[in-house]
Write an enzyme that holds these catalytic residues in place. Structure first.
Site, PDB file in Angstrom:
ATOM      1  N   ASN A  23      40.953  46.620  40.827  1.00  0.00           N
ATOM      2  CA  ASN A  23      39.977  45.537  41.596  1.00  0.00           C
ATOM      3  C   ASN A  23      39.489  46.291  42.851  1.00  0.00           C
ATOM      4  O   ASN A  23      38.590  45.581  43.694  1.00  0.00           O
ATOM      5  CB  ASN A  23      41.082  44.355  41.969  1.00  0.00           C
ATOM      6  CG  ASN A  23      41.381  43.533  40.757  1.00  0.00           C
ATOM      7  OD1 ASN A  23      40.672  43.742  39.832  1.00  0.00           O
ATOM      8  ND2 ASN A  23      42.328  42.442  40.947  1.00  0.00           N
ATOM      9  N   CYS A 116      37.589  29.326  33.379  1.00  0.00           N
ATOM     10  CA  CYS A 116      38.607  30.596  33.444  1.00  0.00           C
ATOM     11  C   CYS A 116      40.074  29.857  33.203  1.00  0.00           C
ATOM     12  O   CYS A 116      40.311  28.979  33.668  1.00  0.00           O
ATOM     13  CB  CYS A 116      38.492  31.192  34.784  1.00  0.00           C
ATOM     14  SG  CYS A 116      39.677  32.748  34.923  1.00  0.00           S
TER      15      CYS A 116
HETATM   16  N1  EPU Z   1      37.387  30.652  45.857  1.00  0.00           N
HETATM   17  C1  EPU Z   1      36.529  29.324  46.169  1.00  0.00           C
HETATM   18  N2  EPU Z   1      35.452  29.757  46.200  1.00  0.00           N
HETATM   19  C2  EPU Z   1      34.768  30.911  46.157  1.00  0.00           C
HETATM   20  C3  EPU Z   1      35.561  32.097  45.694  1.00  0.00           C
HETATM   21  C4  EPU Z   1      36.854  31.690  45.422  1.00  0.00           C
HETATM   22  O1  EPU Z   1      36.879  28.285  46.363  1.00  0.00           O
HETATM   23  O2  EPU Z   1      33.520  31.058  46.202  1.00  0.00           O
HETATM   24  C5  EPU Z   1      38.841  30.412  45.472  1.00  0.00           C
HETATM   25  C6  EPU Z   1      39.253  30.357  44.222  1.00  0.00           C
HETATM   26  O3  EPU Z   1      39.088  29.579  43.460  1.00  0.00           O
HETATM   27  C7  EPU Z   1      40.730  30.907  44.498  1.00  0.00           C
HETATM   28  C8  EPU Z   1      40.651  31.519  45.948  1.00  0.00           C
HETATM   29  O4  EPU Z   1      39.384  31.307  46.431  1.00  0.00           O
HETATM   30  O5  EPU Z   1      41.432  30.016  44.664  1.00  0.00           O
HETATM   31  C9  EPU Z   1      40.898  32.989  45.951  1.00  0.00           C
HETATM   32  O6  EPU Z   1      39.713  33.672  45.001  1.00  0.00           O
HETATM   33  P1  EPU Z   1      39.091  34.860  45.264  1.00  0.00           P
HETATM   34  O7  EPU Z   1      37.730  34.687  45.453  1.00  0.00           O
HETATM   35  O8  EPU Z   1      39.922  35.852  46.284  1.00  0.00           O
HETATM   36  O9  EPU Z   1      39.367  35.461  43.948  1.00  0.00           O
HETATM   37  P2  EPU Z   1      38.388  36.691  43.221  1.00  0.00           P
HETATM   38  O10 EPU Z   1      37.678  37.554  44.202  1.00  0.00           O
HETATM   39  O11 EPU Z   1      37.533  36.097  42.165  1.00  0.00           O
HETATM   40  C10 EPU Z   1      40.034  38.736  42.825  1.00  0.00           C
HETATM   41  C11 EPU Z   1      40.765  39.537  41.799  1.00  0.00           C
HETATM   42  C12 EPU Z   1      41.679  38.847  41.240  1.00  0.00           C
HETATM   43  C13 EPU Z   1      42.765  38.349  41.859  1.00  0.00           C
HETATM   44  C14 EPU Z   1      42.052  37.513  43.311  1.00  0.00           C
HETATM   45  C15 EPU Z   1      43.143  36.973  44.346  1.00  0.00           C
HETATM   46  C16 EPU Z   1      38.883  41.167  41.157  1.00  0.00           C
HETATM   47  C17 EPU Z   1      37.849  41.716  40.145  1.00  0.00           C
HETATM   48  N3  EPU Z   1      39.734  39.929  40.980  1.00  0.00           N
HETATM   49  O12 EPU Z   1      39.277  37.562  42.087  1.00  0.00           O
HETATM   50  O13 EPU Z   1      42.231  39.632  40.063  1.00  0.00           O
HETATM   51  O14 EPU Z   1      43.619  37.362  41.221  1.00  0.00           O
HETATM   52  O15 EPU Z   1      40.853  38.478  43.736  1.00  0.00           O
HETATM   53  O16 EPU Z   1      43.838  38.238  44.579  1.00  0.00           O
HETATM   54  O17 EPU Z   1      39.084  41.641  42.213  1.00  0.00           O
HETATM   55  C18 EPU Z   1      43.313  40.445  37.985  1.00  0.00           C
HETATM   56  O18 EPU Z   1      43.310  41.331  38.389  1.00  0.00           O
HETATM   57  O19 EPU Z   1      43.986  39.697  36.944  1.00  0.00           O
HETATM   58  C19 EPU Z   1      42.617  39.225  38.812  1.00  0.00           C
HETATM   59  C20 EPU Z   1      42.217  37.840  38.422  1.00  0.00           C
END
Ligand code: EPU
Length: 420
Positions: A23, A116
């Site tokens: 990540n 997802c």
């Molecule tokens: N969210 C919103 N709006 C947005 C973006 C996110 O409401 O525009 C919500 C999501 O639905 C969730 C929360 O905010 O409830 C946190 O999501 P986040 O955006 O932080 O997740 P992400 O950036 O899409 C990354 C990792 C994930 C990890 C999450 C949380 C990467 C490539 N992915 O995802 O990793 O679970 O942060 O730490 O960096 C994994 O490696 O298995 C994985 C899923």
């Protein structure tokens, strides 16, 4: 398709090296396209997700060369700005290309990421942040189309209903580095992977202050240069091996890791009665015959990571007593529960809470992997279970764990990859 065959019940013992952080690698690879020249990245893990990201970069016109965990990216040939559905649908993390494409080329066309298995994954915060920087966004036939003539710095509040967003912070921070003037991101994500991205961008010439806190300040610069950079070790990889070994009552030293990034896990393991030792770049744990139930609440960093929730759940299925796991980042991320119960666990769900009643033993069974971390949890369950466990659909694991079965076999696991 391939599956894992695991003969459980063996105590694991030995030394494992952590791989580079998936990540951190994904947003850093994406950010490298903003450089004027070639970037060289070290410690990049060999994973399906990295492969998908490189396929997208190649499709856009970049030249990539990846061998021995070192990746060279030459973005000078980029002539396309569309991330097609076939790639985005297999890896939502590809969304982190949106900010860099808009910053460098002023345009991006991105297939809207769909549903997802770990629950809804909206991208409203990404779009809100980019709009604040002046990007015009439309939705055309399932594609998000972003256009901007010149990005302009702004004050952006990036908190959502579930707190901060890791990749929205990555996108907005990247875009702000080439915007005109100052950007303040409030409620920025503090994850170590965001700090690593900021360090990489600073090496490229970006002016970023406050990374690792909830308020990040970026002063736009005109250009960024290609650089050489080594990414941080993967804290989730480290945590997964630690839990795998503890479940088998074994002993492990994980090398090449940053213990400071795993304080939440170590704190909970100590509360459960596990003895842990760590130095600057290693963690050593020794399994106990019995351990106590503990309650877990997943939260953005530095809280307990959602990406270790499933693996921790397996550990708690064998604890003495009842544990409550509350998932506050992805409240529906419990798809592994049914499969763990097939192995003999006693877990019930109540909304975003899982109630885990400790059992004496798990038993081998046929189970199905559903997402990356859920798959890891099933492997852990199989290692602890008496008898043979068959795990199908293990392609999910290959997205995010480098040499998983090789590393586990090295510490004594009986795990084989076979054709279905
Ligand atoms: N969210 C919103 N709006 C947005 C973006 C996110 O409401 O525009 C919500 C999501 O639905 C969730 C929360 O905010 O409830 C946190 O999501 P986040 O955006 O932080 O997740 P992400 O950036 O899409 C990354 C990792 C994930 C990890 C999450 C949380 C990467 C490539 N992915 O995802 O990793 O679970 O942060 O730490 O960096 C994994 O490696 O298995 C994985 C899923």
């Amino acid at each position: 398709m391939e599956k894992f065959l695991i003969e459980g019940g063996y105590r694991l013992d030995g030394v494992v090296k952590s791989s580079g952080a998936k990540n951190a690698a994904l947003p850093i690879i994406a950010a490298s396209i903003m450089g004027e020249d070639r970037t060289i990245l070290h410690n990049i893990p060999v994973l399906k997700d990295v492969d998908t990201m490189l396929k997208i970069l190649t499709f856009l016109g970049a030249k990539v060369n990846f061998s021995n965990n070192t990746l060279e990216i030459d973005p000078s040939g980029i002539k396309k700005f569309t991330a097609p559905y076939e790639y985005v649908s297999t890896m939502r993390g590809s969304i982190c290309l949106l900010g860099p494409l808009l910053a460098k080329y002023g345009k991006a066309r991105f297939s809207m990421p769909g549903g997802c298995v770990i629950g809804p994954r909206p991208i409203d915060l990404h779009l809100k942040g980019l709009k604040k920087l002046g990007v015009e966004i439309t939705n055309e036939e399932g594609y998000i189309v972003g256009k901007v003539r010149k990005l302009k710095g702004s004050k952006i509040f990036l908190g959502g209903n579930f707190g901060s967003s890791v990749l929205a912070t990555a996108n907005v921070m990247c875009a702000a580095t080439l915007a005109e003037g100052e950007t303040i991101i409030e409620f920025a994500a503090c994850e170590p992977e965001i700090v690593d991205l900021a360090r990489f961008l600073k090496k490229m010439g970006a002016k970023i202050y406050g990374e690792g806190s909830h308020i990040v300040r970026v002063i736009g610069v005109k250009k960024l240069k290609g650089v050489e950079y080594t990414i941080i070790p993967d804290r989730i990889d480290t945590g997964t091996y630690i839990l795998a070994v503890l479940i088998t009552k074994g002993k492990i030293k994980v090398e090449n890791c940053i213990p400071f990034h795993l304080m939440a896990l170590m704190d909970k393991l100590e509360e459960a009665g596990i003895y842990i030792r760590h130095g600057e770049d290693y963690i050593e744990v020794e399994g106990a015959d019995k351990w106590k139930a503990v309650d877990i609440v997943t939260l953005p960093y530095p809280g307990f990571p959602t990406d270790l929730q499933a693996q921790m759940m397996v550990f708690l299925t064998l604890a003495d007593g009842i544990s409550v796991i509350t998932e506050k980042v992805f409240p529906e991320r419990f798809i592994h529960v049914g499969e763990l119960n097939r192995l003999g666990a006693n877990i019930t769900l109540d909304g975003s809470k899982a109630i885990v009643k400790g059992v004496k033993n798990l038993f081998g069974a046929r189970v199905m992997a559903s997402d990356l971390r859920a798959s890891a949890a099933l492997v852990l369950g199989g290692l602890a279970a008496e008898g043979e466990t068959h795990i199908s659909r293990i392609y999910h694991l290959d997205r995010g764990y480098e040499k998983f079965e090789e590393k586990l076999s090295k510490v004594g696991a009986r795990i084989k990859r076979v054709k279905e």
